[in-house]
Scaffold this active site. Sequence first.
Site, PDB file in Angstrom:
ATOM      1  N   ALA A  51      60.041  25.542  11.640  1.00  0.00           N
ATOM      2  CA  ALA A  51      58.841  24.687  11.922  1.00  0.00           C
ATOM      3  C   ALA A  51      58.893  24.621  13.419  1.00  0.00           C
ATOM      4  O   ALA A  51      59.959  24.939  14.216  1.00  0.00           O
ATOM      5  CB  ALA A  51      59.273  23.098  11.647  1.00  0.00           C
ATOM      6  N   GLY A  67     -11.995  13.107   0.496  1.00  0.00           N
ATOM      7  CA  GLY A  67     -13.306  13.278   0.021  1.00  0.00           C
ATOM      8  C   GLY A  67     -13.643  12.967  -1.362  1.00  0.00           C
ATOM      9  O   GLY A  67     -12.671  13.141  -2.272  1.00  0.00           O
ATOM     10  N   GLY A  70      -5.481  23.118  11.784  1.00  0.00           N
ATOM     11  CA  GLY A  70      -5.640  21.755  12.501  1.00  0.00           C
ATOM     12  C   GLY A  70      -4.539  21.324  13.313  1.00  0.00           C
ATOM     13  O   GLY A  70      -3.741  22.036  13.316  1.00  0.00           O
ATOM     14  N   ARG A  72      -2.092  13.325  13.430  1.00  0.00           N
ATOM     15  CA  ARG A  72      -1.254  12.161  12.819  1.00  0.00           C
ATOM     16  C   ARG A  72       0.286  12.280  12.635  1.00  0.00           C
ATOM     17  O   ARG A  72       1.011  11.490  12.439  1.00  0.00           O
ATOM     18  CB  ARG A  72      -1.762  11.832  11.486  1.00  0.00           C
ATOM     19  CG  ARG A  72      -3.557  11.146  11.590  1.00  0.00           C
ATOM     20  CD  ARG A  72      -4.085  11.058  10.360  1.00  0.00           C
ATOM     21  NE  ARG A  72      -4.602  12.589   9.821  1.00  0.00           N
ATOM     22  CZ  ARG A  72      -5.443  12.684   8.768  1.00  0.00           C
ATOM     23  NH1 ARG A  72      -5.707  11.768   7.877  1.00  0.00           N
ATOM     24  NH2 ARG A  72      -5.943  13.908   8.524  1.00  0.00           N
ATOM     25  N   ASN A 118     -11.261  14.970  -3.933  1.00  0.00           N
ATOM     26  CA  ASN A 118     -11.225  16.354  -3.582  1.00  0.00           C
ATOM     27  C   ASN A 118      -9.935  16.724  -3.175  1.00  0.00           C
ATOM     28  O   ASN A 118      -9.503  16.160  -2.339  1.00  0.00           O
ATOM     29  CB  ASN A 118     -12.435  16.793  -2.403  1.00  0.00           C
ATOM     30  CG  ASN A 118     -12.091  18.137  -2.075  1.00  0.00           C
ATOM     31  OD1 ASN A 118     -11.590  19.279  -2.741  1.00  0.00           O
ATOM     32  ND2 ASN A 118     -12.560  18.435  -0.695  1.00  0.00           N
ATOM     33  N   GLN A 123      -8.717  30.802  14.418  1.00  0.00           N
ATOM     34  CA  GLN A 123      -9.862  29.794  14.636  1.00  0.00           C
ATOM     35  C   GLN A 123      -9.501  29.088  16.100  1.00  0.00           C
ATOM     36  O   GLN A 123      -8.449  28.172  16.153  1.00  0.00           O
ATOM     37  CB  GLN A 123      -9.731  28.646  13.447  1.00  0.00           C
ATOM     38  CG  GLN A 123     -10.948  27.741  13.775  1.00  0.00           C
ATOM     39  CD  GLN A 123     -10.854  26.323  12.886  1.00  0.00           C
ATOM     40  OE1 GLN A 123      -9.857  26.049  12.488  1.00  0.00           O
ATOM     41  NE2 GLN A 123     -12.077  25.961  12.498  1.00  0.00           N
TER      42      GLN A 123
HETATM   43  C1  UD1 Z   1      -9.839  17.615   3.816  1.00  0.00           C
HETATM   44  C2  UD1 Z   1     -11.264  17.664   2.933  1.00  0.00           C
HETATM   45  C3  UD1 Z   1     -11.333  16.284   1.920  1.00  0.00           C
HETATM   46  C4  UD1 Z   1     -10.027  16.510   1.005  1.00  0.00           C
HETATM   47  C5  UD1 Z   1      -8.609  16.559   1.670  1.00  0.00           C
HETATM   48  C6  UD1 Z   1      -7.682  16.948   0.880  1.00  0.00           C
HETATM   49  C7  UD1 Z   1     -12.975  18.651   4.297  1.00  0.00           C
HETATM   50  C8  UD1 Z   1     -14.120  18.174   5.261  1.00  0.00           C
HETATM   51  N1  UD1 Z   1     -12.359  17.413   3.737  1.00  0.00           N
HETATM   52  O1  UD1 Z   1      -9.930  16.433   4.438  1.00  0.00           O
HETATM   53  O2  UD1 Z   1     -12.431  16.220   1.417  1.00  0.00           O
HETATM   54  O3  UD1 Z   1      -9.998  15.309   0.157  1.00  0.00           O
HETATM   55  O4  UD1 Z   1      -8.848  17.564   2.655  1.00  0.00           O
HETATM   56  O5  UD1 Z   1      -6.428  16.864   1.481  1.00  0.00           O
HETATM   57  O6  UD1 Z   1     -12.748  19.664   4.206  1.00  0.00           O
HETATM   58  N2  UD1 Z   1      -7.974  22.888   9.059  1.00  0.00           N
HETATM   59  C9  UD1 Z   1      -8.450  23.873  10.044  1.00  0.00           C
HETATM   60  N3  UD1 Z   1      -9.327  23.807  10.943  1.00  0.00           N
HETATM   61  C10 UD1 Z   1      -9.991  22.894  11.148  1.00  0.00           C
HETATM   62  C11 UD1 Z   1      -9.819  21.776  10.652  1.00  0.00           C
HETATM   63  C12 UD1 Z   1      -8.846  21.668   9.352  1.00  0.00           C
HETATM   64  O7  UD1 Z   1      -7.690  24.990   9.558  1.00  0.00           O
HETATM   65  O8  UD1 Z   1     -11.144  23.130  11.991  1.00  0.00           O
HETATM   66  C13 UD1 Z   1      -7.193  22.692   8.218  1.00  0.00           C
HETATM   67  C14 UD1 Z   1      -5.884  21.706   8.417  1.00  0.00           C
HETATM   68  O9  UD1 Z   1      -5.006  22.548   9.341  1.00  0.00           O
HETATM   69  C15 UD1 Z   1      -5.290  21.559   7.124  1.00  0.00           C
HETATM   70  C16 UD1 Z   1      -6.574  21.389   6.295  1.00  0.00           C
HETATM   71  O10 UD1 Z   1      -7.620  22.343   6.933  1.00  0.00           O
HETATM   72  O11 UD1 Z   1      -4.343  22.184   6.685  1.00  0.00           O
HETATM   73  C17 UD1 Z   1      -7.167  20.202   5.858  1.00  0.00           C
HETATM   74  O12 UD1 Z   1      -7.787  19.579   7.044  1.00  0.00           O
HETATM   75  P1  UD1 Z   1      -7.515  18.092   7.487  1.00  0.00           P
HETATM   76  O13 UD1 Z   1      -8.026  17.782   8.675  1.00  0.00           O
HETATM   77  O14 UD1 Z   1      -6.208  17.513   7.020  1.00  0.00           O
HETATM   78  O15 UD1 Z   1      -8.739  17.593   6.561  1.00  0.00           O
HETATM   79  P2  UD1 Z   1      -8.665  16.129   5.505  1.00  0.00           P
HETATM   80  O16 UD1 Z   1      -9.265  15.015   6.543  1.00  0.00           O
HETATM   81  O17 UD1 Z   1      -7.323  15.847   5.068  1.00  0.00           O
HETATM   82 CA    CA Z   2      -5.092  16.852   4.935  1.00  0.00          CA
END
Ligand code: UD1
Ligand code: CA
Length: 457
Positions: A423, A140, A12, A16, A170, A73
Amino acid sequence: MDTMTAVILAAGMGTRMKSDIPKVLHKVNGVPMIEQVIRIVKEAGCTSCITIIGHKGELVREAMGDRTAYAEQTEQLGTGHAVMQAAPLLEGNDGYVLVICGDTPLLRSETIRKLIGECREKKAAAAVLTAVMDDPFGYGRVIRDEEGHMLRIVEQKDGTPEELAVKEINTGTYCFEVKALLAALPKLDCNNAQGEYYLTDVFGLMIREGRFVVPVTAEDAEETMGVNSRIQLAAADRVLRRRKAEVLMAEGVSIIDPDRVYIGEDVTVGRDTVLYPGVILEGKTIVGAGCRIGPDTELENVVCGDDNHLNRVYAHDCTLGSHNELGPFVHLRPGTVMHDHIKVGNFVEVKNSDIGNGTKLPHLIYCGDADVGEKVNFGCGTVTVNFDGKKKYRTVVEDHAFIGCNTNLVAPVHIGKRAFTAAGSTITKDVPEEALSVARAKQKNIEHWVKDDTYKD
Ligand code: UD1
Ligand code: CA
């Protein structure tokens, strides 16, 4: 436990965080979040890791090296899409896989062990780690029917007001039967508020197909916290530091203010040692028993024996024996070995030197590349002149020698046992044992220098 793979989501953007480095490389208690997560999953019994990298993935690869395998990815299309990138590496695996986010560094290995255990014992298609939060905003939500059976997970941005009122969230940590996961992933779509492939949609899919998904609720919601901002990073850091401090206190270490010490995971401290505020112990530091460390003392990769008093000391890559008194304002640099009953006072720097028992370096001294015997006294302002601009040379000072104030010891040079330097001397030649060496201009008094009124007011 046989082999078990962990897939760590770390591709990701971490938008933020407002950072130029990937989110998972930000540190909690001195360790990148991703490293902390790798540690936890290994402790929980995972035998291999696949980290999904994307945004600035090269930096993650560089930092973690071969501690994990990687899958890339290239476009961040959601957590479901992220896990799809690991699918080729999971093909043919008829066991279970742990899926965890790289931004949840507070999870405990016991909690993950429990999650994996439940999934295996109940022969479930998946197990989801959930937690009950006072403020579930952003997470979630776990939606259950009237009988409490899990139905699906709904994301913050997609939930109805009724669904968003649910406080069970979650955590983003799951255990899957590999076959069930690989069968569900291709069925994901991105018809949702964020236009992403949500991994969380696989649970609704599995449940509708009659597969068993088991929610496992974490007892301590705090450990499931995800880090999405600098404020959450600071909060996570504080939790990990507090945990380490509490482990040490339980083992008999006194900590005056547990919120103001920073102690790395691998550091050990002996009983009855007291840590004052502003203490930072990092790397492979070992502190013995009955020491008094701090205030404001930083030790990195330092072995420190028993009954040492360190006040405002900065030391790295060095070894201290026992019963030493250091500080305030002492800098010990790499390669320094201090034996026992040594006194090092204000504004003293010691580098790559061996200091014998009972020696005193009380004030304003630079001691570099020196072998100093026992019960030597360095006068105030002593300097080992160890560098000629090209090479470094050693200074040897034998037992019981007395170095007068403001002596320059121009290395290579050897001061014999019980020898004295006067010294203000600049010593360029060896001094035999028990000799007094005077190497300074003789004092000359010029009488009546102030003849006229020029120098009188
Ligand atoms: C996600 C969950 C949410 C949960 C929360 C817990 C989903 C859709 N939602 O939301 O239900 O409550 O985590 O912390 O899964 N990442 C990737 N590739 C992507 C998107 C994200 O590798 O395309 C990775 C990010 O780097 C991160 C993790 O997945 O480490 C979670 O992604 P993030 O965007 O933080 O998800 P949340 O919105 O927190
Ligand atoms: Ca997260």
